[in-house]
Design an enzyme around this catalytic site. Structure first.
Site, PDB file in Angstrom:
ATOM      1  N   THR A 154       0.852  -1.196   0.000  1.00  0.00           N
ATOM      2  CA  THR A 154       0.000   0.000   0.000  1.00  0.00           C
ATOM      3  C   THR A 154       0.887   1.244   0.000  1.00  0.00           C
ATOM      4  O   THR A 154       1.271   1.722  -1.051  1.00  0.00           O
ATOM      5  CB  THR A 154      -0.967  -0.009   1.203  1.00  0.00           C
ATOM      6  OG1 THR A 154      -0.230  -0.250   2.407  1.00  0.00           O
ATOM      7  CG2 THR A 154      -2.031  -1.086   1.032  1.00  0.00           C
ATOM      8  N   LYS A 180       4.542  -6.974   3.469  1.00  0.00           N
ATOM      9  CA  LYS A 180       4.254  -5.579   3.198  1.00  0.00           C
ATOM     10  C   LYS A 180       4.091  -4.875   4.540  1.00  0.00           C
ATOM     11  O   LYS A 180       3.729  -5.474   5.550  1.00  0.00           O
ATOM     12  CB  LYS A 180       3.002  -5.409   2.332  1.00  0.00           C
ATOM     13  CG  LYS A 180       1.690  -5.840   2.958  1.00  0.00           C
ATOM     14  CD  LYS A 180       1.010  -4.807   3.812  1.00  0.00           C
ATOM     15  CE  LYS A 180       0.833  -3.503   3.069  1.00  0.00           C
ATOM     16  NZ  LYS A 180       0.216  -2.478   3.982  1.00  0.00           N
ATOM     17  N   THR A 191       3.713  -8.663  11.867  1.00  0.00           N
ATOM     18  CA  THR A 191       3.302  -7.314  11.515  1.00  0.00           C
ATOM     19  C   THR A 191       2.702  -7.221  10.144  1.00  0.00           C
ATOM     20  O   THR A 191       3.193  -7.813   9.214  1.00  0.00           O
ATOM     21  CB  THR A 191       4.446  -6.317  11.605  1.00  0.00           C
ATOM     22  OG1 THR A 191       3.885  -5.019  11.493  1.00  0.00           O
ATOM     23  CG2 THR A 191       5.455  -6.501  10.530  1.00  0.00           C
ATOM     24  N   GLU A 277       7.258   4.615   7.008  1.00  0.00           N
ATOM     25  CA  GLU A 277       6.763   5.830   6.356  1.00  0.00           C
ATOM     26  C   GLU A 277       7.608   7.040   6.741  1.00  0.00           C
ATOM     27  O   GLU A 277       7.733   7.380   7.917  1.00  0.00           O
ATOM     28  CB  GLU A 277       5.297   6.050   6.730  1.00  0.00           C
ATOM     29  CG  GLU A 277       4.382   5.034   6.074  1.00  0.00           C
ATOM     30  CD  GLU A 277       2.952   5.081   6.551  1.00  0.00           C
ATOM     31  OE1 GLU A 277       2.085   4.543   5.855  1.00  0.00           O
ATOM     32  OE2 GLU A 277       2.704   5.635   7.641  1.00  0.00           O
ATOM     33  N   ASN A 408       0.553  10.409   7.025  1.00  0.00           N
ATOM     34  CA  ASN A 408      -0.605   9.918   7.767  1.00  0.00           C
ATOM     35  C   ASN A 408      -1.687  10.974   7.955  1.00  0.00           C
ATOM     36  O   ASN A 408      -2.857  10.636   8.132  1.00  0.00           O
ATOM     37  CB  ASN A 408      -0.153   9.338   9.105  1.00  0.00           C
ATOM     38  CG  ASN A 408       0.492   7.978   8.919  1.00  0.00           C
ATOM     39  OD1 ASN A 408      -0.203   6.985   8.737  1.00  0.00           O
ATOM     40  ND2 ASN A 408       1.806   7.925   8.898  1.00  0.00           N
ATOM     41  N   THR A 413      -7.465  11.431   2.780  1.00  0.00           N
ATOM     42  CA  THR A 413      -8.030  12.676   2.224  1.00  0.00           C
ATOM     43  C   THR A 413      -7.436  12.986   0.856  1.00  0.00           C
ATOM     44  O   THR A 413      -6.499  12.341   0.409  1.00  0.00           O
ATOM     45  CB  THR A 413      -7.772  13.853   3.161  1.00  0.00           C
ATOM     46  OG1 THR A 413      -6.349  13.976   3.382  1.00  0.00           O
ATOM     47  CG2 THR A 413      -8.463  13.651   4.483  1.00  0.00           C
TER      48      THR A 413
END
Length: 413
Positions: A154, A180, A191, A277, A408, A413
């Site tokens: 993702t 992933k 995880t 991230e 995040n 959005t």
């Protein structure tokens, strides 16, 4: 020297496996989003899953299946919608997904395991999945491991895949894996998503025990942001197609196989931490001198998961006091007069006493580890000793950057 070598192929490197990954239209991005791993024969199946009380339908489905049937032939994974916190309809969607795959493969639905990843609270886009399953099955290939690895990600920046080979009873035995994960990483079992294939013959109970121990020493020792996912799943298949004698109890062969399984899981776990991230480097914390491995694991993971430690490393600040503080709050008693802390080659504290060190050089060390393009020398090494015990453990994480908040803050959005 290890007893194995790395080989290409990922989950399709072991004998008797095929895989596929396609674009079914589940992700708004139009990127690959549906993966399938398939064993030519019924395989012993083991799994460890999130302990969160808010779980995805696929997690409950797999746990139920593995309680009553300890084997499987297929793992279906969709990316884009987590199908977590989706109520009774999410459960119905999971059951339908398994049935559709089973019918297309002409196998019992009980032989299909499921995994999902994506936005929590969103059901699987069933129209797209239903239309994509025939194409997915047709795409199954003995070289499809890379496509499957691509289809499960993702927010990941890179795919995660590994395969290792060793020899047992003079025959090659292989273990492959894909995973992933990039955010919402603070596992309490394994995880995010990881799938492992093996062509050894192993008893049901022993395979589950091996997988659980491997998870404790790999996926359970990584953290990116302190958040445990609703969908954490580690599923492993062993189909016996190597034609080696069955391993039914611990011994030299079992230890060799478990060591290779652990190595595969650790490779995938570190790849997830490295791809955190917004991360710029991988952090590896090794704790020694503990009374037992569990205590060492807990201290190591507390340090690597500290937001203050992670922020200091992103700021290239060798603030060892944050490392000491994190070790002290891990819940494991030790005498602080025995505490020793080292950052790379820089000894910062010994016998509980701070030491003079070249701060600009230590900061330069941290700057040099900025990941850039996932270079092999991106690892920030932190070594902590808490006493004279014989146990040690490692944990892995990443630094905490401005980009983590941006990624995040804008996720849905």
């Amino acid at each position: 020297m290890s007893d194995w070598q790395e080989i290409p192929g990922g989950v399709t490197a072991p004998k008797g496996y095929k895989a596929a990954g396609i674009t079914a239209g589940l992700k708004p991005s139009g990127l690959p989003d549906l993966a399938l791993i398939f064993s030519d024969v019924e395989a012993i199946a083991a799994g460890v899953f999130t302990t969160s009380h808010v779980r995805a339908a696929c997690v409950d489905y797999c746990r139920q299946r593995l309680q009553s049937k300890h084997s499987a032939r297929a793992i279906l994974c969709n990316a884009g919608q987590a199908n977590a916190a989706t109520g009774s309809q999410g459960w119905i969607d999971a059951i339908e997904s398994a049935m559709l795959v089973a019918q297309t493969l002409n196998i019992p639905s009980e032989s299909v395991l499921l995994a999902s990843t994506g936005v929590i609270g969103q059901r699987i886009r069933m129209e797209a999945l239903i239309a994509g399953i025939p194409q997915l099955v047709n795409a199954l290939s003995p070289t499809g491991g890379d496509a499957a690895a691509q289809a499960i990600i993702t927010t990941d920046l890179v795919t995660k895949s590994i395969a290792l080979e060793t020899t047992i009873h003079d025959r090659p035995v292989r273990i492959g894996g894909i995973s992933k994960g990039s955010g919402m990483i603070h596992p309490n079992m394994a995880t995010m998503l990881a799938f492992v294939t093996c062509d050894a013959a192993v008893s049901t109970s022993l395979w589950q025990q091996m997988l659980s121990r491997a998870a404790d020493r790999s996926f359970n020792q990584i953290t990116v942001d302190g958040d445990t996912s609703t969908n954490d799943s580690l599923i492993a298949l062993a189909n016996g197609e190597s034609r080696t004698p069955a391993i039914t109890e611990m011994g030299a062969e079992a230890e060799k196989l478990e060591a290779m399984l652990t190595a595969v899981c650790q490779h995938l776990a570190k790849a997830i931490a490295r791809d955190g991230e917004g991360a710029t480097c991988l952090i590896e914390v090794e704790v020694t001198g503990a009374s037992d491995e569990k205590a060492a694991r807990q201290i190591a993971k507390t340090i690597v998961g500290s937001s203050l430690v992670k922020s200091a490393i992103f700021g290239r600040d060798p603030n060892w006091g944050r490392i000491a503080a994190a070790a002290g709050r891990a819940g494991i008693p030790f005498d602080q007069e025995n505490l020793r802390i080292q950052l790379g080659d820089f000894l910062l504290m010994e016998n509980g006493q701070p030491l003079p060190f070249d701060r600009p050089a230590a900061s330069a060390y941290l700057k040099a580890k900025a990941a850039g393009e996932y270079l092999k020398d991106d690892t920030v090494s932190i070594s902590v000793s808490i006493g004279n015990g014989s146990a040690s453990a490692k944990a892995w994480g990443c630094d905490l950057s401005y980009d983590y908040v941006k990624i995040n803050a804008e996720y849905t959005t």
